[in-house]
Design a protein around this motif. Structure first.
Motif, mmCIF file in Angstrom:
data_model
loop_
_atom_site.group_PDB
_atom_site.id
_atom_site.type_symbol
_atom_site.label_atom_id
_atom_site.label_comp_id
_atom_site.label_asym_id
_atom_site.label_seq_id
_atom_site.Cartn_x
_atom_site.Cartn_y
_atom_site.Cartn_z
ATOM 1 N N LEU A 1 -4.582 12.938 5.874
ATOM 2 C CA LEU A 1 -5.408 11.739 5.937
ATOM 3 C C LEU A 1 -6.016 11.516 7.317
ATOM 4 C CD1 LEU A 1 -3.181 9.320 3.864
ATOM 5 C CD2 LEU A 1 -5.448 10.171 3.236
ATOM 6 N N PHE A 2 -7.206 10.933 7.323
ATOM 7 C CA PHE A 2 -7.910 10.539 8.541
ATOM 8 C C PHE A 2 -7.640 9.054 8.751
ATOM 9 C CE2 PHE A 2 -12.114 9.214 10.471
ATOM 10 C CZ PHE A 2 -11.852 9.735 11.718
ATOM 11 N N ALA A 3 -7.105 8.693 9.917
ATOM 12 C CA ALA A 3 -6.721 7.312 10.168
ATOM 13 C C ALA A 3 -6.786 7.019 11.662
ATOM 14 C CB ALA A 3 -5.295 7.075 9.667
ATOM 15 N N PRO A 4 -6.925 5.726 12.029
ATOM 16 C CA PRO A 4 -6.901 5.378 13.451
ATOM 17 C C PRO A 4 -5.507 5.593 14.020
ATOM 18 C CG PRO A 4 -6.909 3.395 12.110
ATOM 19 C CD PRO A 4 -7.070 4.560 11.171
ATOM 20 N N VAL B 1 -12.022 1.175 7.702
ATOM 21 C CA VAL B 1 -10.564 1.275 7.717
ATOM 22 C C VAL B 1 -10.002 0.268 6.720
ATOM 23 C CG1 VAL B 1 -8.498 0.791 9.097
ATOM 24 C CG2 VAL B 1 -10.349 2.133 10.054
ATOM 25 N N GLY B 2 -8.982 0.718 5.982
ATOM 26 C CA GLY B 2 -8.288 -0.170 5.071
ATOM 27 C C GLY B 2 -6.806 0.167 5.052
ATOM 28 N N THR B 3 -6.020 -0.749 4.513
ATOM 29 C CA THR B 3 -4.578 -0.550 4.395
ATOM 30 C C THR B 3 -4.225 -0.315 2.931
ATOM 31 O OG1 THR B 3 -4.138 -1.961 6.305
ATOM 32 C CG2 THR B 3 -2.301 -1.588 4.782
ATOM 33 N N ILE B 4 -3.481 0.742 2.674
ATOM 34 C CA ILE B 4 -3.056 1.047 1.308
ATOM 35 C C ILE B 4 -2.036 -0.009 0.880
ATOM 36 C CG2 ILE B 4 -1.887 2.722 -0.184
ATOM 37 C CD1 ILE B 4 -2.969 4.915 1.731
ATOM 38 N N VAL B 5 -2.315 -0.682 -0.232
ATOM 39 C CA VAL B 5 -1.408 -1.719 -0.741
ATOM 40 C C VAL B 5 -0.668 -1.255 -1.996
ATOM 41 C CG1 VAL B 5 -2.654 -3.633 0.305
ATOM 42 C CG2 VAL B 5 -3.259 -2.900 -2.009
ATOM 43 N N LEU C 1 -14.228 6.788 -1.284
ATOM 44 C CA LEU C 1 -13.790 8.153 -0.996
ATOM 45 C C LEU C 1 -12.846 8.126 0.201
ATOM 46 C CD1 LEU C 1 -14.008 11.240 -1.437
ATOM 47 C CD2 LEU C 1 -15.895 11.201 0.218
ATOM 48 N N THR C 2 -11.558 8.342 -0.045
ATOM 49 C CA THR C 2 -10.565 8.398 1.014
ATOM 50 C C THR C 2 -10.793 9.684 1.809
ATOM 51 O OG1 THR C 2 -9.020 7.187 -0.374
ATOM 52 C CG2 THR C 2 -8.083 8.382 1.485
ATOM 53 N N LEU C 3 -10.771 9.593 3.133
ATOM 54 C CA LEU C 3 -11.137 10.721 3.988
ATOM 55 C C LEU C 3 -9.918 11.446 4.557
ATOM 56 C CD1 LEU C 3 -14.071 9.049 5.928
ATOM 57 C CD2 LEU C 3 -14.203 10.603 3.964
ATOM 58 N N GLY D 1 1.152 0.464 3.113
ATOM 59 C CA GLY D 1 1.167 -0.096 4.463
ATOM 60 C C GLY D 1 0.461 0.759 5.489
ATOM 61 N N ARG D 2 0.048 1.944 5.105
ATOM 62 C CA ARG D 2 -0.614 2.876 6.020
ATOM 63 C C ARG D 2 -2.119 2.601 6.055
ATOM 64 N NH1 ARG D 2 0.968 8.367 7.223
ATOM 65 N NH2 ARG D 2 -0.806 9.372 8.170
ATOM 66 N N GLN D 3 -2.695 2.611 7.258
ATOM 67 C CA GLN D 3 -4.148 2.483 7.378
ATOM 68 C C GLN D 3 -4.802 3.845 7.217
ATOM 69 O OE1 GLN D 3 -4.997 0.200 11.059
ATOM 70 N NE2 GLN D 3 -5.807 -1.320 9.622
ATOM 71 N N ILE D 4 -5.942 3.850 6.529
ATOM 72 C CA ILE D 4 -6.710 5.084 6.301
ATOM 73 C C ILE D 4 -8.194 4.768 6.483
ATOM 74 C CG2 ILE D 4 -5.028 6.167 4.782
ATOM 75 C CD1 ILE D 4 -8.121 4.584 3.325
#
Length: 123
Positions: free
Chosen positions: A109-112, A27-31, A96-98, A74-77
């Motif tokens: 997007l796939f995210a928590p 998981v990461g946050t788009i900056v 590779l963004t899922l 700011g969105r987690q992906i």
């Protein structure tokens, strides 16, 4: 993003748990999100923060149908962080963004569903 996959495709061949663990999904946050003008298909250039250990990585993502650049920051992906980098035109995509295809083939997007620490691994 890779080519869109539909829900009517058969399941992939079985793999072992050890094979699954080889795919490192974090998981990461788009900056940062910018339009990727040179891409063959509409896409964004993303910078994603995966925390202290992995750091910030770049990704090209074909997610323009459902998302605007301003809404992505700011969105987690979730992304695969252990594929080799891939040159896409003048841009080096490092992860590779899922996502999943919607009924029209556009990527969602796939995210928590709750915030988790950047760098958290899917298991």
């Amino acid at each position: 993003m890779h080519k869109n996959h539909r829900s009517d495709e058969p399941a992939a061949a079985q793999i072992s748990f050890d094979e699954f663990l080889k795919v490192d999904i974090r998981v990461g946050t788009i900056v940062s999100a910018q339009t990727f003008e040179e891409a063959r298909h509409p896409a964004y250039r993303l910078v994603i923060d995966f925390g202290e250990v992995i750091g910030r990585k770049k990704s090209s993502a074909q997610i323009t149908e459902h998302y605007d650049c301003a809404d992505l920051v700011g969105r987690q992906i979730a992304a695969v962080v252990n594929f080799p980098p891939r040159q896409i035109g003048p841009f080096m995509s490092e992860v590779l963004t899922l996502g999943f295809s919607d009924e029209n083939g556009a990527v969602v997007l796939f995210a928590p569903d709750k915030n988790v620490p950047n760098g958290s691994r899917l298991f």
